[in-house]
Design an enzyme around this catalytic site. Structure first.
Site, PDB file in Angstrom:
ATOM      1  N   LEU A 215       0.859  -1.192   0.000  1.00 48.95           N
ATOM      2  CA  LEU A 215       0.000   0.000   0.000  1.00 48.95           C
ATOM      3  C   LEU A 215       0.887   1.230   0.000  1.00 48.95           C
ATOM      4  CD1 LEU A 215      -2.756  -0.650   2.732  1.00 48.95           C
ATOM      5  CD2 LEU A 215      -3.129  -0.455   0.271  1.00 48.95           C
ATOM      6  N   HIS A 216       0.620   2.160  -0.913  1.00 47.64           N
ATOM      7  CA  HIS A 216       1.400   3.394  -0.884  1.00 47.64           C
ATOM      8  C   HIS A 216       0.693   4.586  -1.503  1.00 47.64           C
ATOM      9  CE1 HIS A 216       2.131   2.454  -5.098  1.00 47.64           C
ATOM     10  NE2 HIS A 216       2.568   3.688  -5.249  1.00 47.64           N
ATOM     11  N   ARG A 217      -0.385   4.378  -2.259  1.00 47.46           N
ATOM     12  CA  ARG A 217      -1.007   5.499  -2.958  1.00 47.46           C
ATOM     13  C   ARG A 217      -1.658   6.467  -1.966  1.00 47.46           C
ATOM     14  NH1 ARG A 217      -1.090   5.731  -8.251  1.00 47.46           N
ATOM     15  NH2 ARG A 217      -0.472   3.874  -9.416  1.00 47.46           N
ATOM     16  N   ASP A 293      -2.006  -1.613  -4.370  1.00 46.41           N
ATOM     17  CA  ASP A 293      -2.532  -0.461  -5.109  1.00 46.41           C
ATOM     18  C   ASP A 293      -1.505   0.034  -6.129  1.00 46.41           C
ATOM     19  OD1 ASP A 293      -0.687   0.735  -3.418  1.00 46.41           O
ATOM     20  OD2 ASP A 293      -2.156   1.919  -2.301  1.00 46.41           O
TER      21      ASP A 293
END
Length: 380
Positions: A215-217, A293
């Site tokens: 997850l990073h967005r 993501d």
């Protein structure tokens, strides 16, 4: 005799390096008559997440490091332009090659276009049709500036034609990121070795299954309620299947800022530090499922034929869904968990490998570019 053509190749973030490595090799043979100059904008740079990629991918240090660092989208784009223009004046390139859709891609393309230097865009034509994504703006504008556009899937070509790009400027070459994946896959370590490095030996017994989460967005991690819901869903998933979670620096910082770090205190959810490219390949190729993501991970899991759930409402890489192993899960925790349990019950979607994801995309880019350069020179 000096080479007659000079191409500046721009990177800005880790996925750019994975895409650029095979391109630099494809242009290297003397018969291409191309000199490449690597420029790193410094949009994303730290030793943990970026520097190690140069060693793994056997890339030489950039000839120019712009060191722009983090900032708002507008400030970062403007600063890249300000620092890139003197590089163009000093090197006088024949063309500028950009990859992907980060701010530096657009900034360098716009600077080159204003200096009357042709722009070559690798991974052109991808569209999510979500203008709330900064990357979508970067893609659309870069494609309008580019002289040559290299697409990784058929939808990219269709999108560009629909937007009025002349067909002779579009080349369907395949996915250069998969060139790197296929070349490096034999060197990827086992998950057991990766966990041992992270002092988590024994978390997953040999031969057992696990899920891999990334997850990073900003749309997922910057909003605390959404981040809480996603992490809570992953903790619930860990009751059925151990979850490995390499923590992106942005995600780590947001968990701390929003007071959510305690959610990670679950016995079957293991947080890992940022991982090298090879370690991530090793974790992906052995996972029962991947939740992400990231656009690049959607492509990599498709190439590996590993079931993938994209924690977004759309994707700019539809071939990973129509042909590959990816499915759009959205952000509703109940839907995500139901899809995960379907994968556990039925084995998940293996899909097929899209056309030209065969390890030779960079050579097609180099051949098309060389032909264009020679034709352009003859006309001049």
């Amino acid at each position: 005799m000096s080479r007659p053509y000079r191409i500046i190749c721009v990177v800005a973030a880790r996925p750019n390096l994975v895409k650029m490595a095979p391109l630099l090799r494809a242009f290297a043979p003397p018969e291409t008559q191309v000199e490449t100059i690597l420029v790193h904008s410094g949009q994303h740079y730290d030793v943990e997440m970026d520097g190690q990629f140069f060693d793994t991918l056997q890339l030489q240090a950039p000839a120019f490091q712009l060191a722009v660092g983090s900032a708002s989208h507008a400030v970062q784009t403007a600063e890249v332009m300000r620092r890139f223009e003197p590089v163009l004046e000093q090197t006088l390139p024949t063309a500028v090659l950009v990859v992907g859709d980060v701010n530096s891609t657009l900034a360098c393309a716009l600077t080159a276009a204003k200096c009357n230097i042709p722009v070559l865009h690798v991974e052109a034509g991808l569209r999510s049709y979500d203008r709330a994504m900064p990357e979508e703006i970067n893609r659309v504008l870069t494609d309008q500036l580019a002289e040559l556009l290299f697409t990784s899937e058929v939808s990219g070509t269709s999108n560009l034609l629909r937007e009025g790009v002349p067909a002779h400027r579009i080349h369907f070459v395949g996915n250069v990121m998969i060139d790197t994946l296929l070349a490096q896959l034999p060197f990827a370590p086992s998950p057991t070795d990766v966990l041992r490095q992270a002092n988590l030996a024994g978390f997953i017994p040999d031969g057992s299954s696990y899920a891999l989460l990334t997850l990073h967005r900003p749309s997922n991690v910057d909003e605390p309620q959404r981040l809480r819901a996603l992490i809570t869903a992953m903790v619930k998933l860990s009751d059925d299947l151990p979850v490995l979670f390499p923590l992106h620096p942005r995600t780590r910082d947001m968990l701390r800022r929003h007071g959510l770090v305690g959610l990670l205190d679950a016995p079957r959810l293991a947080c890992l530090p940022p991982q090298s490219y090879l370690n991530m390949l090793g974790l992906m190729k052995n996972a029962s499922m991947v939740l992400t993501d990231s656009g690049g991970v959607q492509e990599e899991t498709t190439a590996l034929r590993i079931p993938c759930l994209t924690l977004r409402d759309n994707t700019e890489r539809p071939v990973t869904v129509s042909e590959g192993s990816n499915a759009i899960a959205g952000r509703d925790p109940s839907v995500i968990l139901a899809l995960c349990r379907d994968i556990l019950r039925y084995g998940g979607k293996a899909g097929s490998i899209p056309q030209y994801w065969d390890g030779h995309a960079a050579h097609r880019v180099a051949q098309a570019t060389t032909n264009w350069l020679q034709t352009r020179r003859e006309r001049c």
